[in-house]
Design a protein around this motif. Structure first.
Motif, PDB file in Angstrom:
ATOM      1  N   UNK A  39      17.183  -4.584   2.493  1.00 21.31           N
ATOM      2  CA  UNK A  39      16.421  -4.909   1.087  1.00 21.31           C
ATOM      3  C   UNK A  39      15.835  -6.319   1.044  1.00 21.31           C
ATOM      4  N   UNK A  40      14.971  -6.499   0.391  1.00 20.99           N
ATOM      5  CA  UNK A  40      14.154  -7.746   0.215  1.00 20.99           C
ATOM      6  C   UNK A  40      14.736  -8.493  -1.014  1.00 20.99           C
ATOM      7  N   UNK A  46      13.126  -2.097   3.139  1.00 26.02           N
ATOM      8  CA  UNK A  46      12.445  -2.200   4.079  1.00 26.02           C
ATOM      9  C   UNK A  46      13.044  -1.339   5.391  1.00 26.02           C
ATOM     10  N   UNK A  47      12.540  -0.695   6.223  1.00 26.26           N
ATOM     11  CA  UNK A  47      12.884   0.013   7.050  1.00 26.26           C
ATOM     12  C   UNK A  47      11.923   0.087   8.459  1.00 26.26           C
ATOM     13  N   UNK A  86       7.963  -0.906   3.801  1.00 26.95           N
ATOM     14  CA  UNK A  86       8.559  -0.850   2.523  1.00 26.95           C
ATOM     15  C   UNK A  86       8.473   0.474   1.972  1.00 26.95           C
ATOM     16  N   UNK A  87       9.667   0.711   1.454  1.00 29.30           N
ATOM     17  CA  UNK A  87       9.861   2.235   0.510  1.00 29.30           C
ATOM     18  C   UNK A  87       9.077   2.278  -0.779  1.00 29.30           C
ATOM     19  N   UNK A  88       8.048   2.690  -0.780  1.00 30.57           N
ATOM     20  CA  UNK A  88       7.182   2.920  -1.912  1.00 30.57           C
ATOM     21  C   UNK A  88       6.592   1.919  -2.688  1.00 30.57           C
ATOM     22  N   UNK A  89       6.275   0.812  -1.854  1.00 25.85           N
ATOM     23  CA  UNK A  89       5.681  -0.569  -2.362  1.00 25.85           C
ATOM     24  C   UNK A  89       4.525  -0.793  -1.166  1.00 25.85           C
ATOM     25  N   UNK A 377       6.508  -8.300   8.505  1.00 22.45           N
ATOM     26  CA  UNK A 377       5.141  -8.709   8.377  1.00 22.45           C
ATOM     27  C   UNK A 377       3.935  -7.539   8.235  1.00 22.45           C
ATOM     28  N   UNK A 378       4.631  -6.288   8.044  1.00 18.50           N
ATOM     29  CA  UNK A 378       3.334  -5.134   8.091  1.00 18.50           C
ATOM     30  C   UNK A 378       2.620  -5.202   6.793  1.00 18.50           C
ATOM     31  N   UNK A 379       3.113  -6.247   5.707  1.00 22.43           N
ATOM     32  CA  UNK A 379       2.096  -6.409   4.681  1.00 22.43           C
ATOM     33  C   UNK A 379       1.575  -7.610   4.647  1.00 22.43           C
TER      34      UNK A 379
END
Length: 418
Positions: A39-40, A46-47, A86-89, A377-379
């Motif tokens: 979790x952030x 995040x996974x 991220x999950x759903x974000x 860093x995917x976002x």
């Protein structure tokens, strides 16, 4: 029945350390799915997931093997971390500063069995403390365990205006008393409400506040800044003899116009520091499309339209720094042309034949968001509606590779005797 799989990884690690995941006990040649989740700071999960073929000894080693299927290519020991989604974000990863550690859950799974390992991702070394500074300067002070004395470092945020608390506490983990300074804001302590006309004397005072601490070495102070804070770091190095090391991330070596487009970002003795004025039709030079707002074009137009005299006067005299100086940039920086501007500084240093060490780390596929290593860093290519640039892999590489070099420059300037 106990799983034959075993995950070889530490129980905890400091977040700037590289951690490789190794799985043993698989059938040779079998496919093993490795998942990592955490979790952030805002509680968003995040996974990442990697499908890897076990070698002839039934081992999966992410530091030596490229996954058959993953959100990254090739061999990368920390790919499991920076490739997390991220999950759903769709927002960027928020480290947060309300906890000293986060749990990373690692799962290894085959068709018949699975095993789980938990890592504690420490945000700071044991014993690092935080306190607020509200006298003469504003910010958050981070101190290593023990009496010291330790060298001091000012950590300078960019135009976003928020103190870089996570950066400062991580640097404190390496033996520095750090002040994550807030250099503009709407309170009674910061000198201006916007990043326009900020007095350089405020930074001078902050350095004095830091040096007066009982556990801080009575000697030079390091400056570590990013973006507008990187511009400030270069200015401070050129103007104050207390500066002992400079690390400037995504900086400008020209003083740029401030937030209001009317005056310099900085002032000295109440007078604006010479600057590059805003370009004609300034609001139209920052383009906006489906990807977001690209501010780089604004700053490129400003430099292109500036007179030779304006450029000469706005150029930061980096050759006067007389301290180890590291510049870091991403060649795909879309906020401003930090690589080209850093290149200007390097050419000036080369022409001046200075005796202090200097270097420019320019990363081909990195953008503006260069910071501490080993986070997703995917976002990282955008912040809100602002385009920052780079790629997930490129930004992760810049984060990881600049950090150790930056620590080396601090040590050379602040810890090396003689």
């Amino acid at each position: 029945m106990e799983s034959p799989l075993s995950i070889d990884a530490p129980g905890e690690y400091l977040r700037d350390e590289s951690v490789s995941i190794r799985v043993t006990g698989a059938e040779p040649g079998s496919e093993v799915t490795v998942r990592a989740t955490m979790e952030d700071g805002e509680g968003i999960e995040w996974s990442s997931e990697m499908l890897v073929e076990a070698n002839g000894q039934g081992v999966v080693d992410l530091s030596k093997q490229a996954p058959k299927d993953a959100n990254y290519d090739g061999v990368d020991p920390m790919g499991w971390c920076w490739s997390m989604q991220p999950d759903g974000s769709d927002g960027e990863f928020r480290t947060g500063w309300d906890s000293a550690e986060k749990t990373v859950r690692i799962t290894a799974e085959t068709d018949t069995t699975e095993t789980v390992h938990k890592l504690q991702r420490r945000m700071q070394a044991e014993g690092v403390t935080e306190s607020s500074i509200t006298s003469d300067s504003k910010g958050f002070l981070y101190e290593p365990a023990g009496d010291g004395p330790y060298p001091g470092v000012l950590v300078l945020h960019g135009s976003g205006g928020m103190p870089l608390r996570n950066w400062a506490r991580l640097l404190a983990s390496h033996g520095y008393v750090t002040l994550a300074l807030q250099w503009y804001g709407t309170d009674d302590i910061t000198p201006t409400e916007t990043y326009s006309g900020v007095p350089l004397e405020y930074f001078d005072t902050a350095a004095t506040v830091l040096r007066q601490r009982h556990n801080v070495v009575d000697g030079p102070v390091g400056v570590w800044g990013t973006s507008k804070g990187g511009e400030a770091a270069l200015l401070l190095g050129a103007r104050f003899d207390w500066v002992g090391a400079v690390v400037a991330l995504a900086p400008s070596s020209l003083v740029m116009v401030g937030e209001n487009f009317k005056t310099s970002t900085w002032s000295v003795d109440g007078e604006p520091v010479p600057y590059i004025p805003a370009p004609d039709r300034a609001t139209e030079t920052a383009t906006s499309d489906e990807s977001g707002v690209v501010i780089r074009k604004f700053y490129e137009a400003a430099v292109d339209q500036a007179s030779e005299e304006a450029i000469r006067d706005a150029t930061i005299a980096v050759e006067q720094t007389d301290a180890p100086l590291l510049l870091v940039s991403g060649k795909d920086d879309q906020l401003w042309q930090s690589s080209a501007l850093s290149g200007r500084a390097i050419r000036r240093l080369e022409d001046s034949d200075v005796s202090f060490p200097y270097e420019h780390l320019a990363f081909e596929n990195a953008g503006h968001a260069i910071g501490p290593p080993h986070k997703p860093t995917t976002q990282s290519m955008k912040y809100g509606n602002w385009v920052y640039g780079g790629t997930p892999a490129g930004n992760a590489e810049a984060n990881a590779k600049h950090w150790s070099t930056g620590l080396d420059y601090l040590e050379r300037g602040l810890k090396t005797e003689g």
